[in-house]
Scaffold this active site. Structure first.
Site: not given
Length: 306
Positions: A92, A129, A187, A269
């Protein structure tokens, strides 16, 4: 045979033999401070006339700098990743928030179509994030480059050609085009309070449309397992208590970044940004450094086959 008797004197060598050049004597001195490493040289030279300098003045010291010795353990290279290419994919782009229409555009992920990208999640205090992934990615790059790896990013947050995105299909192509030995997409999750821990996402076997992950499933799993082990060792974090059944591993076939990859690739993650205890870790610079170190250890282990 032995000699005895009063007044006996053992035979003496001819005086001329005493004038032969002396052997070279070398002693290594380790000088501390700014002195560095030096060789103390004592060299006997007959000056071309058969007369040793040692006869007429003793030993002449000579200080000359030399390179320090290689202190690396034999068989353990100081740059274990030399010649290896690692692609880091910070999940992102921070600019995605300003380009919601563009990132909503659908792209082909092999099995179907999916949004180009998303904005990602954030902690309850507003730490995004996208900020987190870039920080960990940059720390990870430093560690890997110190070990000799060539490191490439899919985006670095400040590139005009990627004011948003890149889209998930392009992220996969960047790793493929680099012929990467390993790709890691970083992430942080956005689940609910009480859901804690990290997990590594592995590609499932997909053979449909533009997706064909079967050649990389086994190698990607090994990469994921090594990263999981390194992450636990360095951060002390536990595997997710809500995904992966406590294994810290989750296999998926719905992510374009994995489906379209032709090189070993995983997602990690690192924690749940919506859980207060995980968020305290994710917002800590010290912990993010540990996370980067843990991911690095997994990559090194995978690439060295150890």
């Amino acid at each position: 045979m032995s000699y005895a008797g009063p007044g006996f004197e053992p035979p003496q060598p001819p005086r001329s033999s005493l004038r032969r050049p002396l052997a070279v004597a070398l002693a290594v001195l380790v000088l501390g401070g700014t002195g560095g490493w030096f060789v103390w040289g004592a060299v006997a030279d007959d000056g071309g006339d058969g007369k040793s300098t040692a006869d007429s003045g003793g030993i002449y010291p000579s200080l000359s700098p030399i390179e320090p010795p290689d202190l690396a353990t034999p068989g353990q290279p100081t740059t274990p990743l030399a010649g290896k290419v690692v692609v880091i994919d910070p999940g992102h782009n921070p600019g995605n928030f300003k380009h919601t229409a563009e990132i909503a555009r659908k792209v082909n992920i092999g099995t179907n179509s999916k949004e180009c990208d998303t904005t990602g999640t954030a902690t309850n205090s507003g730490y995004t994030e996208a900020e987190f992934t870039l920080d960990v990615a940059r720390r990870l790059r430093t560690v890997l480059e110190q070990q000799g790896a060539t490191v490439k990013f899919t985006q670095d947050g400040d590139r005009s050609d990627y004011a948003f995105g890149p889209c998930v299909d392009e992220r996969a192509r960047i790793g493929n085009a680099a012929h990467a030995d390993a790709v890691v997409s970083i992430h942080a999750d956005g689940s609910t309070q009480g859901n804690r821990g990290f997990h590594v996402i592995l590609p499932g076997a997909v053979h449909e449309g533009a997706a064909g992950t079967r050649p990389i499933v086994a190698s990607s799993r090994l990469l994921g397992e090594r990263i999981k082990a390194g992450f636990i060792d360095e951060t002390g974090s536990a595997p997710s208590n809500y995904i992966g059944g406590g294994t810290g591993l989750d296999t998926r076939t719905d992510l374009g970044g994995l489906n379209l990859s032709t090189v070993p690739k995983v997602f990690i993650e690192c924690g749940n940004m919506r859980d207060s205890r995980d968020a305290a870790l994710l917002t800590s610079g010290t912990w993010r450094q540990e996370a980067a170190q843990g991911i690095s250890e997994g990559i090194v282990s995978f690439l060295r086959g150890s």
